[in-house]
Structures are given as C-alpha cells and as structure tokens.
Design an enzyme around this catalytic site. Structure first.
Site, PDB file in Angstrom:
ATOM      1  CB  CYS A   1       0.448 -13.748  -4.872  1.00 60.36           C
ATOM      2  SG  CYS A   1      -0.556 -12.477  -4.131  1.00 60.36           S
TER       3      CYS A   1
ATOM      4  NE  ARG B   1       7.606  -8.594  -5.943  1.00 58.36           N
ATOM      5  CZ  ARG B   1       6.558  -9.284  -6.351  1.00 58.36           C
ATOM      6  NH1 ARG B   1       6.230 -10.410  -5.750  1.00 58.36           N
ATOM      7  NH2 ARG B   1       5.822  -8.868  -7.356  1.00 58.36           N
TER       8      ARG B   1
ATOM      9  NE  ARG C   1      -3.512  -9.543  -6.019  1.00 59.30           N
ATOM     10  CZ  ARG C   1      -2.267  -9.062  -5.880  1.00 59.30           C
ATOM     11  NH1 ARG C   1      -1.425  -9.674  -5.102  1.00 59.30           N
ATOM     12  NH2 ARG C   1      -1.897  -7.982  -6.540  1.00 59.30           N
ATOM     13  N   PRO C   2      -7.603 -13.088  -8.917  1.00 64.76           N
ATOM     14  CG  PRO C   2      -9.920 -13.053  -8.797  1.00 64.76           C
ATOM     15  CD  PRO C   2      -8.691 -13.028  -7.946  1.00 64.76           C
TER      16      PRO C   2
ATOM     17  CE  LYS D   1       5.202  -2.574  -5.376  1.00 68.28           C
ATOM     18  NZ  LYS D   1       4.178  -3.461  -5.958  1.00 68.28           N
ATOM     19  CG  ASN D   2       1.796  -0.565  -6.559  1.00 67.42           C
ATOM     20  OD1 ASN D   2       2.661  -1.360  -6.939  1.00 67.42           O
ATOM     21  ND2 ASN D   2       1.113  -0.751  -5.447  1.00 67.42           N
TER      22      ASN D   2
ATOM     23  CG  ASP E   1      -0.893  -1.793  -1.158  1.00 69.85           C
ATOM     24  OD1 ASP E   1      -0.684  -1.310  -2.285  1.00 69.85           O
ATOM     25  OD2 ASP E   1      -1.383  -2.928  -0.995  1.00 69.85           O
TER      26      ASP E   1
ATOM     27  CG  LEU F   1     -13.486  -8.001 -12.084  1.00 71.29           C
ATOM     28  CD1 LEU F   1     -13.438  -7.024 -10.925  1.00 71.29           C
ATOM     29  CD2 LEU F   1     -14.938  -8.303 -12.465  1.00 71.29           C
TER      30      LEU F   1
HETATM   31  C1  EPZ Z   1      -2.973  -3.312  -7.061  1.00 75.87           C
HETATM   32  O1  EPZ Z   1      -3.131  -4.721  -7.179  1.00 75.87           O
HETATM   33  C2  EPZ Z   1      -1.634  -3.090  -6.374  1.00 75.87           C
HETATM   34  N1  EPZ Z   1      -0.555  -3.641  -7.197  1.00 75.87           N
HETATM   35  C3  EPZ Z   1      -1.644  -3.767  -5.004  1.00 75.87           C
HETATM   36  O2  EPZ Z   1      -0.403  -3.451  -4.373  1.00 75.87           O
HETATM   37  C4  EPZ Z   1      -2.787  -3.169  -4.171  1.00 75.87           C
HETATM   38  O3  EPZ Z   1      -2.841  -3.822  -2.924  1.00 75.87           O
HETATM   39  C5  EPZ Z   1      -4.115  -3.344  -4.927  1.00 75.87           C
HETATM   40  O4  EPZ Z   1      -4.006  -2.741  -6.245  1.00 75.87           O
HETATM   41  C6  EPZ Z   1      -5.292  -2.708  -4.189  1.00 75.87           C
HETATM   42  O5  EPZ Z   1      -5.047  -1.346  -4.006  1.00 75.87           O
HETATM   43  C7  EPZ Z   1      -0.083  -2.909  -8.233  1.00 75.87           C
HETATM   44  O6  EPZ Z   1      -0.547  -1.811  -8.514  1.00 75.87           O
HETATM   45  C8  EPZ Z   1       1.054  -3.498  -9.020  1.00 75.87           C
HETATM   46  P1  EPZ Z   1      -7.123  -5.045  -7.603  1.00 75.87           P
HETATM   47  P2  EPZ Z   1      -4.316  -5.315  -8.127  1.00 75.87           P
HETATM   48  O7  EPZ Z   1      -7.287  -5.497  -9.006  1.00 75.87           O
HETATM   49  O8  EPZ Z   1      -4.426  -4.485  -9.352  1.00 75.87           O
HETATM   50  C9  EPZ Z   1     -10.144  -8.620  -6.804  1.00 75.87           C
HETATM   51  C10 EPZ Z   1       1.573  -3.865  -3.200  1.00 75.87           C
HETATM   52  O9  EPZ Z   1       1.787  -4.271  -2.051  1.00 75.87           O
HETATM   53  N2  EPZ Z   1     -10.158  -8.748  -8.274  1.00 75.87           N
HETATM   54  O10 EPZ Z   1      -7.687  -3.727  -7.196  1.00 75.87           O
HETATM   55  O11 EPZ Z   1      -4.098  -6.759  -8.269  1.00 75.87           O
HETATM   56  C11 EPZ Z   1      -8.814  -9.103  -6.234  1.00 75.87           C
HETATM   57  O12 EPZ Z   1      -8.861 -10.496  -6.020  1.00 75.87           O
HETATM   58  C12 EPZ Z   1       0.502  -4.528  -4.045  1.00 75.87           C
HETATM   59  O13 EPZ Z   1       2.195  -2.911  -3.752  1.00 75.87           O
HETATM   60  C13 EPZ Z   1     -11.028  -9.672  -8.861  1.00 75.87           C
HETATM   61  O14 EPZ Z   1     -11.777 -10.361  -8.170  1.00 75.87           O
HETATM   62  O15 EPZ Z   1      -5.586  -5.052  -7.180  1.00 75.87           O
HETATM   63  C14 EPZ Z   1      -8.689  -8.365  -4.944  1.00 75.87           C
HETATM   64  O16 EPZ Z   1      -9.417  -9.028  -3.940  1.00 75.87           O
HETATM   65  C15 EPZ Z   1      -0.160  -5.693  -3.332  1.00 75.87           C
HETATM   66  N3  EPZ Z   1     -11.022  -9.815 -10.204  1.00 75.87           N
HETATM   67  C16 EPZ Z   1      -9.367  -7.037  -5.245  1.00 75.87           C
HETATM   68  O17 EPZ Z   1     -10.167  -7.245  -6.415  1.00 75.87           O
HETATM   69  C17 EPZ Z   1     -10.198  -9.062 -11.014  1.00 75.87           C
HETATM   70  O18 EPZ Z   1     -10.247  -9.226 -12.249  1.00 75.87           O
HETATM   71  C18 EPZ Z   1      -8.388  -5.917  -5.496  1.00 75.87           C
HETATM   72  O19 EPZ Z   1      -7.687  -6.215  -6.672  1.00 75.87           O
HETATM   73  C19 EPZ Z   1      -9.325  -8.132 -10.398  1.00 75.87           C
HETATM   74  C20 EPZ Z   1      -9.330  -7.984  -9.035  1.00 75.87           C
END
Ligand code: EPZ
Length: 417
Positions: free
Chosen positions: A116, A396, A121-122, A22-23, A304, A125
C-alpha cells in the site's frame, strides 16, 4: 473524487466527542466469525473501512446489520471461507479473517494483500505463526489458500511485535486445541480490546497488553455484547488540531492512558493538557518548541500519529527530528507540507523539521489516511485557503471529520469533484 476546502487560521474552540476505534473495531468485527451466537457491538464508528468489513462479513456468509449498534451473526453452515481480491485490495485488514476462518472452518481462501502507499506490508509473520499451529498454505493466482484440521496450540515468537499478526493468532488460538503462547506480542490497546472481546465470548486469554499472551483454546465461542474502545489516534489528531490553531478543545470519551507517548511529546513541545473525568482539555500553553520523535511499537510513540505531530512541529520554534521505524514509506505528507511553506528535509527514515512562522494555504494531495490528516491540520492553521484532494483516504478513518471540525469553528467544506 471529493476534496476538502479549508479557510485556515481560525482557533478551534469547544467540545468534541471521540468516536469508536477503527483499529479495534476491524479485528473485533472479523472475530465475530468465531462466535456461534449473535454479537451486538456498541461504539463502532461509521467509516468506509467499517462498511467494507461488514460487506466482507456478508460475503463470507454472515449476517451483519448496522443501525446504531452493529449485530453480526455467523452461522457455521452458512459460512463461505473466501475473501476476494477486489475487496481485500481496498482494505488490507481483510487479512484478519484468515485466523478466524481457519479456526472455525479449517479452510480459508484470502487474497494476499498487496502493498500500500506506506509500505510493502507483508503478512509473513501471520502465516508462519498459523503454520506453527498446524495450518498449511498454498499461493494460487494471488490467493492464500489455507487448510488445517483443528488448529493446535503452539509457542510462537514474533520477529516483530506485529499488531495484525498478534490479532490473527489471538483469534486462531481462541478455538485451538491446547495452550498457545504468543511472545513478543503487540501491546497496542486495540489488541487488548480484541482480547477482551474474545474473552467476553468465552475465550480464555491472559496477558493482553504485555509482550507475552497466553491462550487456552476452547471448543466454542458464544455471542456477546461489547463496546469498542475510543479511537486514540482520532483523539490524538484532535489534540493537535486544538494546538496547531492556537485554540482550546475538550475531547470527550477519550483517555490519555492510551496516548501516554503522544501526551509526553506534546507536553515536551510546550502543550498544556489536563485529563478530566471523561475527557481531556488541551490548548497551546507556552510557545511551541521542536522535539525529537521516534515511532515505535506501543507503548512507544505511535506511527499513526507521526504525520500529525510533524505538521505541528513545522510551526514550532527551532527544529526537531522525526524517525519513522515502523513503515518504510511514511513520509509522503512531507512534500505536501513543503508546498504549504514547511521546511522539512528527509533522509531515509529520518526527517529534520525546521519551524516556520506560518503555513500558506495551497492545493495539496492526500496519499494515505494519516498523511491526509496532517494536511487538514496544516490547512486549519494556514493563512488563506487549502484544498486537500483525494479525501477518500480520510473517509476510511475519521468519522464525520468536517462536521466535527465545523462544530468547533473550523471553516471547512467538502466539495464534490
Ligand atoms: C496496524 O497495521 C494498523 N492497522 C496500522 O494503522 C498501524 O500503523 C500499525 O498496526 C502499526 O501500529 C490496523 O490496525 C487495521 P503491523 P498492521 O503488522 O497490523 C511489518 C492506520 O493508519 N510486518 O504491526 O499492518 C510491516 O511491514 C493504519 O490506521 C511484517 O514484516 O501493522 C510493518 O513494517 C496504518 N510481517 C510493521 O511490521 C508481517 O507479517 C508493522 O506492521 C506483519 C508485519
């Protein structure tokens, strides 16, 4: 809202095929916006989030058909750079259309994703990186309005190795003018799969899978044929399913390479695993012991898989600890596991799990995708019947979950409510 009813305490035995990731599929589908020719994708899982992404592509003016393979065609003059709130709020990953729309059209109107269940989830970055490349953003009625002339390559250093942020910037940089360097980039295999797809379309990306990714922008990307990688989190979930039910499973179409940290921890617990030519054989091994787990960006232990290994640890001898460092609210499965007899104490980002002999089936509430998976795992091991409510979360991210589990002996059925 449907529920799953599980009669537990049945060892799972047999072979299961792991679906496409999915990811990896979500960003690859949105990366099709960059391609001037048709893209043909294999091994895309049939999931709610994939259907939502295809719907978004159609709303953006792309053609998107799923008959076995998926064919996506995004013709420039047909593209409408707007991703509406009522779609984005159902799937945060929609924000990944920002980079491609800016790179292809110079404009994007994308609803700012809200928080969520697992955290705020900001996307700061993502936006900071795109601004470094020349984009400007305004926030209007909850929509991010991005504009740019042709994006320019830039040297970007992420405060955190954000998966989505790395993916958005990779897609944007592919069509930018000049070189982009992404430092402290995410190293997840799904990011590598996206980069490999973009290169198949004619991009010039190097260093994917490491913390420093270099992209030489090109003037256009072409269509391509590509296979999505297997879903390592689905695979990890089924590894736990075999062990938690004291069964034995052979998982086809999965590689332990993308699950090193999970395999290491499972072996530390006493699990027996063996990698074959095209899959992995797994069973309980000796009696299970509690271990210490800390979630981290790849190649660390994946967040995850945190809820799933907690469900297993809850039945191990002794106690173990789990520290969640990626998301601020990813312990919502704990109280539901406690309803089934687990002994887990949470303090801030830390959980202490004391093993019990058996879970007792009970009605429990799913809250997010991976929390739901951990409740199913606990139900498969529990004595008696477990009802997992609100399983739209599961739909999902797990393709044909009850069919796959039934195929290896689980007594599980979906009941419409
Ligand atoms: C991806 O989410 C995955 N989703 C998530 O899987 C996964 O848990 C996550 O990466 C971490 O591995 C998809 O790929 C669709 P991040 P993503 O940006 O991209 C902070 C599942 O169950 N952050 O690495 O949203 C954020 O708040 C889902 O399949 C900022 O602060 O993850 C979080 O604490 C859930 N500012 C951390 O970084 C930003 O601009 C990780 O976020 C972006 C992120």
């Amino acid at each position: 809202m449907d529920k799953l009813v599980i009669e537990g305490n049945v060892p799972l035995r047999g072979r299961l095929r792991v679906s496409g990731s999915k990811n990896a599929a979500l960003p690859i589908l949105l990366a099709c916006i960059l391609a001037e020719g048709p893209v043909r994708l294999r091994n895309v899982p049939k999931l709610k989030d994939i259907a939502t992404t295809l719907q978004l592509l159609r709303m953006l003016g792309c053609g998107a058909e799923q008959n076995g393979e998926i064919v996506v065609t995004c013709v420039g003059q047909n593209l409408i750079p707007e991703a509406p709130y009522d779609l984005v709020r159902t799937m945060r990953a929609s924000v990944l259309c920002l980079g491609p729309l800016l790179a292809r059209l110079g404009k994007a109107v994308v609803a700012l994703p809200g928080g969520c269940a697992i955290g705020s989830r900001p996307v700061d970055l993502h936006l900071r990186g795109l601004e470094r490349m020349g984009a400007t953003f305004e926030l209007e009625a909850g929509n991010i309005i991005g504009r740019c002339k042709r994006l320019k390559g830039a040297h970007i250093h992420f405060d955190f190795p954000t998966v989505g942020g790395t993916e958005n910037l990779l897609m944007a940089a592919s069509l930018a003018e000049g070189e982009t360097i992404l430092e402290n980039a995410a190293r997840e295999p799904e990011v590598t799969n996206l980069a490999d797809f973009l290169n198949a379309c004619g991009a010039k990306i190097q260093g994917q899978g490491t913390s420093i990714i270099r992209v030489q922008g090109v003037d256009r990307l072409n269509g391509a044929e590509f296979g999505v990688m297997p879903d390592r989190i689905e695979a990890g979930t089924y590894l736990v399913a075999a062990v938690i039910t004291d069964g034995e499973l052979y998982l086809e179409n999965c590689s332990m390479a993308d699950l090193d940290a999970v395999v290491y921890k499972l072996r530390e617990m006493g699990v027996w695993l063996q990698e074959g030519k095209s899959g992995v054989l797994v069973k309980r091994g000796t009696n299970l012991v509690g271990v210490d787990v800390m979630t981290q960006p790849f190649p660390g232990f994946p967040t995850d898989m945190q809820a799933q290994i907690m469900a297993l640890m809850g039945l191990a001898d002794g106690s173990g600890t789990i520290k969640e460092t990626i998301f601020e609210n990813r312990f919502m499965h704990v109280q539901e596991l406690v309803r089934m007899g687990a002994r887990i104490k949470v303090s801030g980002q830390n959980a202490v799990v004391r093993g019990v002999d058996q879970y007792i089936g009970a009605p429990v509430m799913a809250s997010d995708l991976r929390a739901s998976a951990s409740l199913v795992l606990a139900g498969l091991a529990a004595k008696g019947s477990t009802e997992v409510l609100r399983i739209y979360h599961l739909d999902r991210g797990y393709e044909e979950l009850e069919a796959k589990l039934s195929q290896v002996g689980a007594r599980i059925r979906r009941v419409a409510q």
